[in-house]
Design a protein around this motif. Structure first.
Motif, PDB file in Angstrom:
ATOM      1  N   ALA A 100     -10.890  -2.412   3.075  1.00  0.00           N
ATOM      2  CA  ALA A 100     -11.034  -3.579   4.117  1.00  0.00           C
ATOM      3  C   ALA A 100     -12.137  -4.426   3.820  1.00  0.00           C
ATOM      4  CB  ALA A 100     -11.401  -2.727   5.460  1.00  0.00           C
ATOM      5  N   ARG A 101     -13.092  -4.100   3.217  1.00  0.00           N
ATOM      6  CA  ARG A 101     -13.948  -5.165   2.861  1.00  0.00           C
ATOM      7  C   ARG A 101     -13.684  -6.053   1.756  1.00  0.00           C
ATOM      8  NH1 ARG A 101     -17.266  -0.268   2.783  1.00  0.00           N
ATOM      9  NH2 ARG A 101     -17.225  -0.296   0.533  1.00  0.00           N
ATOM     10  N   LEU A 102     -12.295  -5.873   0.899  1.00  0.00           N
ATOM     11  CA  LEU A 102     -12.036  -6.558  -0.170  1.00  0.00           C
ATOM     12  C   LEU A 102     -11.171  -7.612   0.440  1.00  0.00           C
ATOM     13  CD1 LEU A 102     -11.618  -3.968  -2.695  1.00  0.00           C
ATOM     14  CD2 LEU A 102     -13.494  -5.793  -2.871  1.00  0.00           C
TER      15      LEU A 102
ATOM     16  N   ASP B  65      -2.840   8.251   4.245  1.00  0.00           N
ATOM     17  CA  ASP B  65      -3.014   6.743   3.282  1.00  0.00           C
ATOM     18  C   ASP B  65      -2.259   5.728   3.767  1.00  0.00           C
ATOM     19  OD1 ASP B  65      -5.080   7.939   1.787  1.00  0.00           O
ATOM     20  OD2 ASP B  65      -3.719   9.033   0.706  1.00  0.00           O
ATOM     21  N   MET B  66      -1.000   6.253   4.228  1.00  0.00           N
ATOM     22  CA  MET B  66      -0.053   5.024   4.450  1.00  0.00           C
ATOM     23  C   MET B  66      -0.379   4.701   5.901  1.00  0.00           C
ATOM     24  SD  MET B  66       1.930   4.512   2.043  1.00  0.00           S
ATOM     25  CE  MET B  66       2.476   5.258   0.438  1.00  0.00           C
ATOM     26  N   GLN B  67      -0.813   5.432   6.867  1.00  0.00           N
ATOM     27  CA  GLN B  67      -1.177   4.834   8.182  1.00  0.00           C
ATOM     28  C   GLN B  67      -2.406   4.092   8.039  1.00  0.00           C
ATOM     29  OE1 GLN B  67       0.500   4.902  10.848  1.00  0.00           O
ATOM     30  NE2 GLN B  67       2.077   6.544  10.138  1.00  0.00           N
ATOM     31  N   ARG B  68      -3.495   4.246   7.169  1.00  0.00           N
ATOM     32  CA  ARG B  68      -4.397   3.477   6.920  1.00  0.00           C
ATOM     33  C   ARG B  68      -4.255   2.109   6.436  1.00  0.00           C
ATOM     34  NH1 ARG B  68      -9.617   5.622   6.497  1.00  0.00           N
ATOM     35  NH2 ARG B  68     -10.173   3.476   6.857  1.00  0.00           N
ATOM     36  N   LEU B  69      -3.140   2.037   5.417  1.00  0.00           N
ATOM     37  CA  LEU B  69      -2.702   1.051   4.841  1.00  0.00           C
ATOM     38  C   LEU B  69      -1.893   0.054   5.796  1.00  0.00           C
ATOM     39  CD1 LEU B  69      -2.349  -0.980   2.434  1.00  0.00           C
ATOM     40  CD2 LEU B  69      -0.219   0.471   1.974  1.00  0.00           C
ATOM     41  N   ILE B  70      -1.178   0.622   6.762  1.00  0.00           N
ATOM     42  CA  ILE B  70      -0.292   0.027   7.751  1.00  0.00           C
ATOM     43  C   ILE B  70      -1.368  -0.729   8.845  1.00  0.00           C
ATOM     44  CG2 ILE B  70       0.771   0.345   9.869  1.00  0.00           C
ATOM     45  CD1 ILE B  70       2.388   2.352   8.588  1.00  0.00           C
TER      46      ILE B  70
ATOM     47  N   GLU C 243       7.030  -0.793   8.867  1.00  0.00           N
ATOM     48  CA  GLU C 243       5.853  -1.680   8.967  1.00  0.00           C
ATOM     49  C   GLU C 243       5.307  -2.002   7.658  1.00  0.00           C
ATOM     50  OE1 GLU C 243       2.602  -2.048  11.986  1.00  0.00           O
ATOM     51  OE2 GLU C 243       3.327  -0.149  12.498  1.00  0.00           O
ATOM     52  N   LEU C 244       5.586  -0.843   6.681  1.00  0.00           N
ATOM     53  CA  LEU C 244       5.474  -1.407   5.292  1.00  0.00           C
ATOM     54  C   LEU C 244       6.502  -1.920   4.551  1.00  0.00           C
ATOM     55  CD1 LEU C 244       3.078   1.554   4.288  1.00  0.00           C
ATOM     56  CD2 LEU C 244       2.207  -0.495   5.171  1.00  0.00           C
TER      57      LEU C 244
END
Length: 389
Positions: free
Chosen positions: A161-163, A188-193, A227-228
């Protein structure tokens, strides 16, 4: 004669000044020199299915030897679309959203070439497969590194998120992951979404080891998540799936708008792919049960490898997928990983890869990678030597 011609070397400015001979070539050459068991490069030392080889011969003799369509043989694209629909519930239009490529590396390069403009930022996860960075840099993009941390090599989503900045054009992900053998989860996929929602970020999902996920875990393809999927190029490899890395046949799936851009680049990078191989693969994909057999094959080899080393001085790191096992060797030596694998090859007769080779600055955490996609005889010979350390 060349020696009498003027040299223009002084005027060459490399676009990849940090790139030299790959560690895979170096270690394979060293293994050959010392007649070592080569567990460094990621390819099987056993043959492809006899039925597939027979199909290749049949199609070559049947006259399928001229240019295939630029997008791939229709029968193979249809088989690919049917496969991902059956496995992941994803629907791709055969005409507009499926393209056959000359290996997965070409597909990854083409996706980057199609989407990344000079100055764009692309986030990749270290340790990172060695083709990602050069592909980005050749387009004038900036590589931004997120870190997978020991011992489980999971992504730090707060760091990602910071990057992310307004210049972030793309995120490249790889699960199951080479070189670490770890697998991303549904969480992990939900965080990426959540991170890419309401952005224009494009994803490139390298899923070449999709069928090598162990212990009843599920491969979390981006294709499972609409969504991905709507912003993703998904790449997989027939070479990994059917023990035919030398055929260099793979594929890419993407929504039609993304695939239209991909194909613009694809037609000038490679244009078309070996035709008899495509016809043979289209026929062989009709064979039932292959993916389950493949998973069982490699989980069996992983279990043999881990069981043999469990009583050794190597520290086994998690291996949830792929055909790679990473280990720490601190109880054996305090050498750097490059020096250790070179000595391991020379003195013990087993070649491995230093994981520092997958870091842009050569970060050395005392971890090396073995490939267990080898015959029973090859693994037995290597393990006999390794457990003596």
């Amino acid at each position: 004669m060349l020696n009498s011609m003027p040299s223009y070397a002084h005027s060459i400015t490399s676009r990849l000044p940090q790139v030299g001979t790959t560690i895979f070539s170096v270690m394979s050459a060293l293994a050959q020199q010392h007649q070592a068991v080569n567990l460094s490069q990621g390819f099987p030392d056993f043959d492809a299915p006899a039925e597939l080889l027979s199909l290749l011969d049949q199609h070559a003799k049947a006259g399928h030897n001229q240019y295939a369509p630029m997008t791939g043989v229709p029968a193979l694209r249809e088989a690919i679309a049917a496969k991902v629909n059956a496995l992941y519930g994803a629907q791709y239009d055969v005409e507009a959203e499926v393209t056959v490529t000359a290996g997965a590396t070409q597909a990854l390069f083409t996706a980057v070439a199609a989407m990344v403009h000079p100055g764009d930022e692309v986030i990749v996860f270290t340790p990172v497969y060695d083709s990602y960075g050069p592909s980005i840099e050749l387009q004038g993009g900036k590589v931004v590194y997120a870190h997978l941390t020991l011992p489980d090599y999971k992504p730090d989503w707060d760091e990602v998120a910071r990057l992310i900045t307004p210049r972030t054009r793309m995120i490249m992900l790889n699960t199951p992951h080479n070189p670490t053998g770890t697998v991303w989860t549904a969480e992990d996929m939900q965080r990426l979404i959540a991170l890419v929602r309401d952005t224009d970020i494009v994803l490139v999902s390298d899923e070449v080891y999709e069928h090598m996920v162990f212990d009843q875990a599920r491969h979390e393809s981006v294709m499972r998540y609409p969504e991905l999927a709507e912003r993703s190029f998904v790449v997989s490899s027939f070479g990994k799936t059917y023990h035919i890395t030398g055929w260099k046949v793979a594929y890419c799936l993407a929504p039609r708008e993304l695939m239209a851009e991909f194909r613009k680049a694809h037609q000038f990078i490679v244009f078309t792919v070996h035709a008899p191989s495509q016809y043979a693969l289209a026929d062989f994909m009709k064979r039932p049960g292959w993916y389950e057999q493949l998973k069982a094959l490699y989980q069996g080899k992983r279990d043999i490898f881990r069981q043999a080393l469990s009583g050794s001085r190597f520290e086994l790191l998690p291996c949830q997928g792929t055909y790679f096992q990473c280990v720490k060797y601190g109880a054996i030596s305090d050498e750097g990983d490059r020096a250790f694998v070179e000595r391991l090859t020379r003195e013990q007769g087993v070649a491995a890869i230093p994981v520092s080779a997958f870091y842009p600055q050569g970060d050395d955490h005392g971890v090396i990678r073995f490939c267990f996609a080898k015959s029973a005889a090859t693994l037995e010979k290597a393990l006999e030597r390794l457990i003596k350390l």
